[in-house]
Design a protein around this motif. Structure first.
Motif, PDB file in Angstrom:
ATOM      1  N   VAL A  99       0.833  -1.206   0.000  1.00  0.00           N
ATOM      2  CA  VAL A  99       0.000   0.000   0.000  1.00  0.00           C
ATOM      3  C   VAL A  99       0.867   1.255   0.000  1.00  0.00           C
ATOM      4  O   VAL A  99       1.851   1.343   0.743  1.00  0.00           O
ATOM      5  CB  VAL A  99      -0.936   0.038   1.232  1.00  0.00           C
ATOM      6  CG1 VAL A  99      -1.779   1.313   1.230  1.00  0.00           C
ATOM      7  CG2 VAL A  99      -1.839  -1.190   1.267  1.00  0.00           C
ATOM      8  N   THR A 100       0.511   2.227  -0.840  1.00  0.00           N
ATOM      9  CA  THR A 100       1.114   3.556  -0.779  1.00  0.00           C
ATOM     10  C   THR A 100      -0.015   4.582  -0.744  1.00  0.00           C
ATOM     11  O   THR A 100      -1.013   4.439  -1.456  1.00  0.00           O
ATOM     12  CB  THR A 100       2.014   3.839  -2.002  1.00  0.00           C
ATOM     13  OG1 THR A 100       1.252   3.680  -3.209  1.00  0.00           O
ATOM     14  CG2 THR A 100       3.201   2.906  -2.033  1.00  0.00           C
ATOM     15  N   CYS A 101       0.129   5.584   0.117  1.00  0.00           N
ATOM     16  CA  CYS A 101      -0.879   6.633   0.261  1.00  0.00           C
ATOM     17  C   CYS A 101      -0.208   7.995   0.111  1.00  0.00           C
ATOM     18  O   CYS A 101       0.877   8.224   0.667  1.00  0.00           O
ATOM     19  CB  CYS A 101      -1.568   6.553   1.623  1.00  0.00           C
ATOM     20  SG  CYS A 101      -2.349   4.963   1.975  1.00  0.00           S
ATOM     21  N   SER A 109      -0.991   3.437   5.826  1.00  0.00           N
ATOM     22  CA  SER A 109      -0.939   2.294   4.909  1.00  0.00           C
ATOM     23  C   SER A 109      -1.375   0.986   5.568  1.00  0.00           C
ATOM     24  O   SER A 109      -2.058   0.164   4.935  1.00  0.00           O
ATOM     25  CB  SER A 109       0.472   2.155   4.333  1.00  0.00           C
ATOM     26  OG  SER A 109       1.432   1.973   5.365  1.00  0.00           O
ATOM     27  N   LYS A 143      -2.866   1.718  -4.308  1.00  0.00           N
ATOM     28  CA  LYS A 143      -2.348   3.079  -4.367  1.00  0.00           C
ATOM     29  C   LYS A 143      -3.491   4.053  -4.157  1.00  0.00           C
ATOM     30  O   LYS A 143      -4.484   4.029  -4.884  1.00  0.00           O
ATOM     31  CB  LYS A 143      -1.672   3.342  -5.711  1.00  0.00           C
ATOM     32  CG  LYS A 143      -1.097   4.754  -5.844  1.00  0.00           C
ATOM     33  CD  LYS A 143      -0.459   4.953  -7.213  1.00  0.00           C
ATOM     34  CE  LYS A 143       0.093   6.368  -7.372  1.00  0.00           C
ATOM     35  NZ  LYS A 143       0.690   6.567  -8.711  1.00  0.00           N
TER      36      LYS A 143
END
Length: 365
Positions: A99-101, A109, A143
């Motif tokens: 996960v990337t935020c 994340s 994402k």
């Protein structure tokens, strides 16, 4: 008859070689759009299988499963649960979520990953296990940027650079995908002899042999999509048969290295790849070579292997200018100054990271 599903696909490639990956897709009859970090394209199962089987410079092929606006965790769970995850996870298996935020209300994340798990499990009738490493099973890439969520499933499984032939490694090997990118960028015609005078464990010559004989890089490996509910084994086997019919004779390919240990490793790797390459322990000046040649190589430049890099590049340039009546060259150098030491009239084609070191690719075409 129901029409075939059209997937939104993304070929992940290392920054700096996206255009080369796009050219590979074009050669497969697939139209792509270059974006930072890869190439976007659309297709059915055939395009999904072809890209995994044939792309030499991509790291993985992602399927864009979900895209939606989200501003709350409850909304994330609800939206995720509406997508057909049973296609990709028909039975319980290990799955890795990354996960990337960025610039979003949902910025944690780990919390996002937890809600994605919850949404998927709400849809499925079975539970998935957490994988510690991506290669254990299919990975999910999440994402969230500017409150817009995109969720992709990795169709490749293990990274596409893992061809399966690197059984022995030496110090500072170049990745298979980058070696192929160099060969493609050189403009090699697949007929003229190709030479690597700093071959190490043989990656560039072996990739050249696969390219020259038209052998798909994914010919001897498995992929995550083979475990999906919609896997079409008939189509896949037909694509393998079609590819096998196109395999041709190996062009003359030579690899040299001053290290006997490196040449032993190169020979073992070539044997594992099932390709025909001439490897030999040698240092400059290497003699007895054809007068016309493509030279594609990654000289040692003193970052990971301690050498006098200026001396190496100067001797390399002198050898090219005296050993051949005509040559085309593609080589890596971390700076324009070091490239100029060769005395070769060349230009920078692109730049990328090689083992964490920023390098430029120079060609004289």
């Amino acid at each position: 008859m129901a029409s075939e599903t059209v997937f939104r696909l993304f070929a992940v490639s290392q920054p700096g070689i996206e255009e080369i990956t796009c050219s590979e897709l074009n050669n497969l009859g697939i139209e792509g759009k270059v974006v930072p970090g890869g190439v976007e394209f659309k297709g059915g199962l055939r395009e999904l299988y072809l890209s995994n089987l044939w792309l030499r410079t991509a790291n993985r092929i992602l399927v864009r499963v979900a895209s939606f606006k989200v501003r709350s965790f409850s909304g994330l769970v609800r939206r995720v649960s509406k997508y057909p995850w049973e296609i990709y996870f028909p039975v319980s298996r290990k799955v890795k979520i990354r996960v990337t935020c960025k610039k979003s209300r949902l910025y944690h994340s780990s919390a996002v990953a937890e809600r994605v798990w919850k949404g998927i499990h709400r849809r499925l009738r079975h539970k998935l296990e957490h994988a510690k490493f991506e290669d254990e099973g299919t990975s999910i890439i999440v994402k969230i940027e500017n409150d817009f969520c995109t969720i992709s499933v990795n169709s490749s499984g293990a990274s596409l650079h893992k061809r399966g032939y690197r059984v022995v490694e030496t110090e500072a090997p170049i990745r298979e995908t980058l070696a192929s990118a160099m060969i493609i960028a050189s403009g090699w015609d697949r007929k003229t002899p190709l030479i690597d005078p700093f071959c190490g464990s043989g990656t560039i010559p072996i990739e050249a042999a696969l390219i020259g004989a038209n052998i798909p890089p994914g010919f001897r490996r498995s992929f995550a999509f083979m475990d999906w509910k919609n896997f079409n084994s008939t189509l896949w086997n037909q694509l393998l048969r079609d590819a096998e019919k196109e395999i041709s004779e190996y062009p003359p390919i030579y690899g040299f290295d001053i290290s006997e240990k490196a040449i032993v490793a190169a020979l073992k790797n070539a044997d594992a790849a099932g390709v025909n390459v001439s490897f030999k322990v040698a240092s400059f000046p290497v003699s007895g070579l054809p007068p016309l040649a493509f030279v594609v190589t990654n000289p040692p430049y003193g970052k990971r292997i301690k050498v006098n890099s200026e001396k190496v590049y100067r001797e390399f340039g002198n050898w090219l200018n005296t050993a051949f009546s005509g040559f085309r060259v593609a080589f890596l150098a971390p700076s324009a100054r070091l490239a100029s030491v060769t005395g070769i009239k060349c230009k920078k084609v692109t730049a990328f990271s090689n083992g964490g070191i920023r390098v430029n690719l120079y060609c004289n075409r």
